[in-house]
Design a protein around this motif. Structure first.
Motif, PDB file in Angstrom:
ATOM      1  N   LYS A   1      56.793  -1.865  -2.615  1.00  0.00           N
ATOM      2  CA  LYS A   1      57.396  -2.372  -1.379  1.00  0.00           C
ATOM      3  C   LYS A   1      56.328  -3.144  -0.605  1.00  0.00           C
ATOM      4  O   LYS A   1      55.618  -2.587   0.227  1.00  0.00           O
ATOM      5  CB  LYS A   1      57.931  -1.201  -0.537  1.00  0.00           C
ATOM      6  N   GLN A   2      56.221  -4.427  -0.859  1.00  0.00           N
ATOM      7  CA  GLN A   2      55.134  -5.241  -0.316  1.00  0.00           C
ATOM      8  C   GLN A   2      55.287  -5.502   1.181  1.00  0.00           C
ATOM      9  O   GLN A   2      54.293  -5.731   1.884  1.00  0.00           O
ATOM     10  CB  GLN A   2      55.080  -6.581  -1.063  1.00  0.00           C
ATOM     11  N   SER A   3      56.504  -5.449   1.696  1.00  0.00           N
ATOM     12  CA  SER A   3      56.736  -5.851   3.079  1.00  0.00           C
ATOM     13  C   SER A   3      55.995  -4.971   4.078  1.00  0.00           C
ATOM     14  O   SER A   3      55.499  -5.453   5.100  1.00  0.00           O
ATOM     15  CB  SER A   3      58.235  -5.849   3.390  1.00  0.00           C
ATOM     16  N   ILE A   4      55.879  -3.685   3.824  1.00  0.00           N
ATOM     17  CA  ILE A   4      55.168  -2.820   4.763  1.00  0.00           C
ATOM     18  C   ILE A   4      53.670  -3.117   4.750  1.00  0.00           C
ATOM     19  O   ILE A   4      53.008  -3.061   5.789  1.00  0.00           O
ATOM     20  CB  ILE A   4      55.442  -1.322   4.464  1.00  0.00           C
ATOM     21  N   LEU A   5      53.128  -3.471   3.585  1.00  0.00           N
ATOM     22  CA  LEU A   5      51.716  -3.841   3.515  1.00  0.00           C
ATOM     23  C   LEU A   5      51.455  -5.108   4.331  1.00  0.00           C
ATOM     24  O   LEU A   5      50.459  -5.202   5.062  1.00  0.00           O
ATOM     25  CB  LEU A   5      51.304  -4.058   2.062  1.00  0.00           C
ATOM     26  N   ASN A   6      52.364  -6.069   4.219  1.00  0.00           N
ATOM     27  CA  ASN A   6      52.225  -7.295   4.995  1.00  0.00           C
ATOM     28  C   ASN A   6      52.301  -7.018   6.492  1.00  0.00           C
ATOM     29  O   ASN A   6      51.591  -7.643   7.291  1.00  0.00           O
ATOM     30  CB  ASN A   6      53.306  -8.303   4.591  1.00  0.00           C
ATOM     31  N   HIS A   7      53.167  -6.094   6.865  1.00  0.00           N
ATOM     32  CA  HIS A   7      53.320  -5.780   8.291  1.00  0.00           C
ATOM     33  C   HIS A   7      52.041  -5.150   8.851  1.00  0.00           C
ATOM     34  O   HIS A   7      51.637  -5.464   9.981  1.00  0.00           O
ATOM     35  CB  HIS A   7      54.510  -4.837   8.490  1.00  0.00           C
ATOM     36  N   PHE A   8      51.423  -4.270   8.086  1.00  0.00           N
ATOM     37  CA  PHE A   8      50.160  -3.680   8.529  1.00  0.00           C
ATOM     38  C   PHE A   8      49.111  -4.775   8.757  1.00  0.00           C
ATOM     39  O   PHE A   8      48.383  -4.751   9.749  1.00  0.00           O
ATOM     40  CB  PHE A   8      49.661  -2.660   7.500  1.00  0.00           C
ATOM     41  N   GLU A   9      49.017  -5.720   7.825  1.00  0.00           N
ATOM     42  CA  GLU A   9      48.047  -6.803   7.960  1.00  0.00           C
ATOM     43  C   GLU A   9      48.367  -7.655   9.187  1.00  0.00           C
ATOM     44  O   GLU A   9      47.476  -8.018   9.967  1.00  0.00           O
ATOM     45  CB  GLU A   9      48.061  -7.669   6.695  1.00  0.00           C
TER      46      GLU A   9
ATOM     47  N   LEU B   1      61.710  -2.502  10.115  1.00  0.00           N
ATOM     48  CA  LEU B   1      60.548  -2.784  10.947  1.00  0.00           C
ATOM     49  C   LEU B   1      60.206  -1.600  11.856  1.00  0.00           C
ATOM     50  O   LEU B   1      59.033  -1.356  12.152  1.00  0.00           O
ATOM     51  CB  LEU B   1      60.797  -4.040  11.791  1.00  0.00           C
ATOM     52  N   ASP B   2      61.240  -0.865  12.280  1.00  0.00           N
ATOM     53  CA  ASP B   2      60.994   0.322  13.102  1.00  0.00           C
ATOM     54  C   ASP B   2      60.241   1.379  12.290  1.00  0.00           C
ATOM     55  O   ASP B   2      59.380   2.089  12.819  1.00  0.00           O
ATOM     56  CB  ASP B   2      62.313   0.898  13.616  1.00  0.00           C
ATOM     57  N   TYR B   3      60.581   1.480  11.000  1.00  0.00           N
ATOM     58  CA  TYR B   3      59.849   2.419  10.143  1.00  0.00           C
ATOM     59  C   TYR B   3      58.403   1.976   9.961  1.00  0.00           C
ATOM     60  O   TYR B   3      57.480   2.795   9.998  1.00  0.00           O
ATOM     61  CB  TYR B   3      60.539   2.542   8.780  1.00  0.00           C
TER      62      TYR B   3
END
Length: 730
Positions: A601-609, A578-580
């Motif tokens: 890596k879908q998790s970073i896309l979700n985090h942006f949204e 999450l820090d990244y």
């Protein structure tokens, strides 16, 4: 030779500087005609091993060269007489045979002086033992003047208990392997309770060296240099220097110099109880063993193990209880065939062994010292004198290089420099023969950046100003996660427009980039989960920012361009992914640009949204689609880029085009290193290459649209035929 001998001073001509690329190490020789006696600790005179001869009384030119000392013709008769007399007189030693033995043992331990064309030359004991008594499958090694550099530095390493070993880099066919085997056999065959080992690129290679070099040389040594050994074991993998214990016999027998006696016989030689063997190339092969001599054969070509990790395992095995190095390591590689990560590890080991960079204890970073021998120093060696014709060698080699330069094949030039290196920079060129990218250009740029006192980038972090989620600032930090070569001014950074929208049924703040016309970013992320964080070889997250062409660059030379280059690089692994993800948001907000992220890596896309930065996610570039996909762009143009073999090949092509034209402008040596050692069969471990490729894929789409728009504007006015059906045209 690591310090002046008693009785020897530089004024006596006993100091010598040896080195390469203007980096020299000083060694000390005993006074001419004298040696340091390691048994008594005194400087003692010794006769030269050859005499100053002339062709005739009218020719005053000296013709002295090295000549081997053979066993006397009467040697067999002397040994036979000695054996017979010992049956009744155990203390009998044949006076002439014993005099010869003592002389050769003295030369083997203390060294000797010889004349070479009228000049005195000192041979270390190991050097004399190598060229006079070590017979290999090709015969006895020749005396070569260039070998003095190797044996002098090797002797310096052996005498200094703050040096753990010697690292050597040479061209192919130098004779390095034979020198290593002499180094290994010499100490183990004359020292009690000593342990020696050998590792090569693979276990099979170590076995071949054992059979062709060690066993061959060992079996051809004269008897007075052969200690008692267990000949009954056949020595297929090791040699035990102890009395053999053959099955079915009540008492063991010993053998030395061809004479075989019962172990209880008063005249039987006393065993050393030393041991020599070879093992596989693994990092832990010699873990927890006390080592006195060990050889890493061709560490630059070892792909089965990490040589740096192997050395860290072996290094404590070379020390005593006080931390001094009582054991020594010899690591030598012929650079030409080395490649990939194996070469990179050897280069690190080599450069960490710089004797001019030592700590307060007098030790280098690795503990060893190194030496590199340019190709021209061993290319035209006279067989009789052992002297190299340096001028002719340089002319011949430079003529070959000039021919390749005229042909203009950069790959062949790079490969030739690796085969016949003139400098260490030539020798350590990585990614030449198998490189997907222009190795000559990238290696030259890599060397330039390494030599810069002030790097072409700043290191630091992007942080929230006043620790408040909002404006982002760049903070210099020597151990920061980012490297930047260019930062937009206050009017251009943090160009973000804010609004509100619904996400998952909630009203949230959303942000939109306002400076995407200036730059674009790409990222090769890490995924969430315990496995991703704690796996044995955790990859790092990487990201790049590519600055688009700048108007002010039009009238500048390409080497001075600010734009059309990577200007920001992120390469780190955070404890919490999450820090990244937050790091990437900070980067995008500061630059005000969009970012193309690997969709795997879908998790970073979700985090942006979730954070309201979904507008910063770039959709799949049109440049990565075929004609059919472009027609259905609304289906294929989703956020991120799903990487597979096809997509990887596509962004590799983008990188190839960019590095061929602009490889000499890339500012980040980490990226250059990965480009040079890139392996298409294992692309997942090259995080920076993936990030740079995604960034260029994103930039190429925008540049493609700009070029297409410009071409449309410059198109001529349509003619009447443009509106007629094609089938009516004749």
């Amino acid at each position: 030779m690591h310090k002046p001998y008693l009785g020897g001073t530089p004024l006596d001509g006993t100091s010598l500087e040896i080195g390469f690329d203007e980096r020299y190490t000083e060694v000390y020789l005993p006074p001419v005609g004298k040696v340091y006696n390691f048994f008594t600790g005194n400087i003692e005179p010794r006769p030269f091993i050859n005499h100053r001869l002339r062709r005739s009384k009218f020719d005053k030119t000296s013709q002295e060269v090295f000549l081997r000392s053979y066993l006397p013709k009467e040697w067999s008769a002397w040994e036979k007489e000695e054996q017979q007399r010992r049956e009744t007189d155990l203390a009998f030693l044949h006076p002439q045979a014993e005099s010869f033995r003592l002389r050769e043992w003295d030369r083997r331990i203390n060294g000797c002086w010889m004349w070479l064309l009228g000049e005195p030359v000192y041979l270390t004991g190991l050097h004399y033992f190598h060229i006079n008594w070590m017979k290999y499958d090709f015969g006895y090694p020749d005396f070569r003047l260039i070998d003095l550099e190797v044996f002098y530095l090797l002797q310096k390493a052996l005498e200094d208990n703050n040096i753990s070993g010697f690292v050597l880099s040479t061209r192919r066919r130098f004779g390095k392997t034979a020198i290593e085997m002499t180094f290994l056999l010499d100490y183990i065959t004359r020292t009690r309770h000593a342990y020696g080992g050998l590792q090569s690129t693979t276990g099979k290679d170590a076995q071949d060296i054992w059979n062709k070099h060690i066993l061959f040389a060992w079996r051809n040594l004269p008897g007075f240099f052969c200690p008692v050994y267990d000949y009954a074991s056949q020595n297929k993998k090791d040699i035990w220097f102890k009395p053999p214990t053959p099955k079915g016999k009540p008492e063991p027998t010993v053998r030395q110099g061809g004479i075989r006696r019962d172990a209880g016989h008063p005249a039987a030689p006393e065993p050393l109880y030393s041991f020599l063997d070879y093992r596989d190339s693994g990092e832990l092969a010699y873990d927890s063993n006390k080592l006195h001599r060990i050889v890493f054969e061709e560490p630059g070509k070892c792909i089965e193990a990490n040589v740096l990790k192997r050395y860290e395992v072996v290094k404590p095995c070379l020390t005593d209880d006080w931390g001094y190095f009582i054991g020594k390591l010899f690591a030598g590689t012929t650079i030409e065939d080395a490649s990939g990560g194996a070469l990179e590890n050897f280069v690190t080991l080599f450069e960490d062994s710089d004797y001019l960079r030592r700590d307060a204890q007098g030790r280098t970073k690795s503990g060893m010292i190194h030496h590199f021998i340019p190709a021209w120093k061993s290319y035209r060696i006279d067989k009789r004198t052992g002297i190299n014709d340096d001028e002719t060698a340089k002319k011949v080699l430079l003529a070959q290089l000039k021919k390749l330069e005229d042909e203009g094949d950069i790959l062949k030039i790079a490969a030739w420099k690796r085969k016949y290196p003139f400098t260490w920079a030539d020798a350590k060129m990585i990614g030449v023969e198998e490189s997907l990218f222009p190795a000559e250009i990238l290696n030259r740029r890599f060397t330039q950046i390494e030599a810069m006192r002030i790097k072409p980038y700043r290191t630091g972090n992007f942080e929230w100003e006043n620790d408040v989620d909002g404006k982002v600032v760049f903070v210099d930090n020597p151990v920061g996660r980012w490297r930047v070569t260019y930062l937009p001014d206050a009017a251009q950074n943090n160009a973000v427009r804010e609004s509100t929208s619904f996400w998952s049924g909630e009203l949230i703040r959303t942000f939109h980039p306002e400076a995407e016309h200036l730059s674009v970013a790409g990222a090769d992320p890490v995924d969430m989960g315990k496995k991703a964080v704690n796996k044995k070889r955790a990859s790092k997250a990487a990201s790049h920012v590519f600055l688009k062409p700048q108007a002010e660059d039009i009238n500048k030379d390409m080497s001075e361009w600010t734009g059309y280059n990577f200007v920001c690089q992120y390469f780190a692994r955070r404890d919490d992914p999450l820090d990244y993800f937050e790091d990437m948001i900070k980067q995008c907000r500061f630059w005000g640009n969009k970012i193309l992220i690997e969709k795997n890596k879908q998790s970073i896309l979700n985090h942006f949204e979730y954070r309201g930065y979904g507008a910063f996610l770039m959709k799949r570039p049109t440049a990565t689609m075929n004609k059919q996909q472009r027609r259905k762009k609304f289906i294929y143009a989703t956020e991120g880029l799903h990487t597979n073999d096809i997509m990887t090949g596509m962004y590799i092509e983008f990188l190839q085009m960019f590095t061929n034209l602009h490889g000499n402008r890339i500012p980040f040596e980490d990226l250059i290193r990965q480009l040079l050692i890139y392996d298409r069969n294992n692309p997942t471990i090259f995080d920076l290459v993936s990030s740079a490729g995604l960034t260029l894929a994103a930039a190429s789409d925008i540049l493609y649209r700009q070029q297409r728009t410009k071409a449309t504007q410059e198109k001529k006015a349509p003619s009447v035929t443009d509106f007629l059906p094609r089938y009516n045209l004749r």
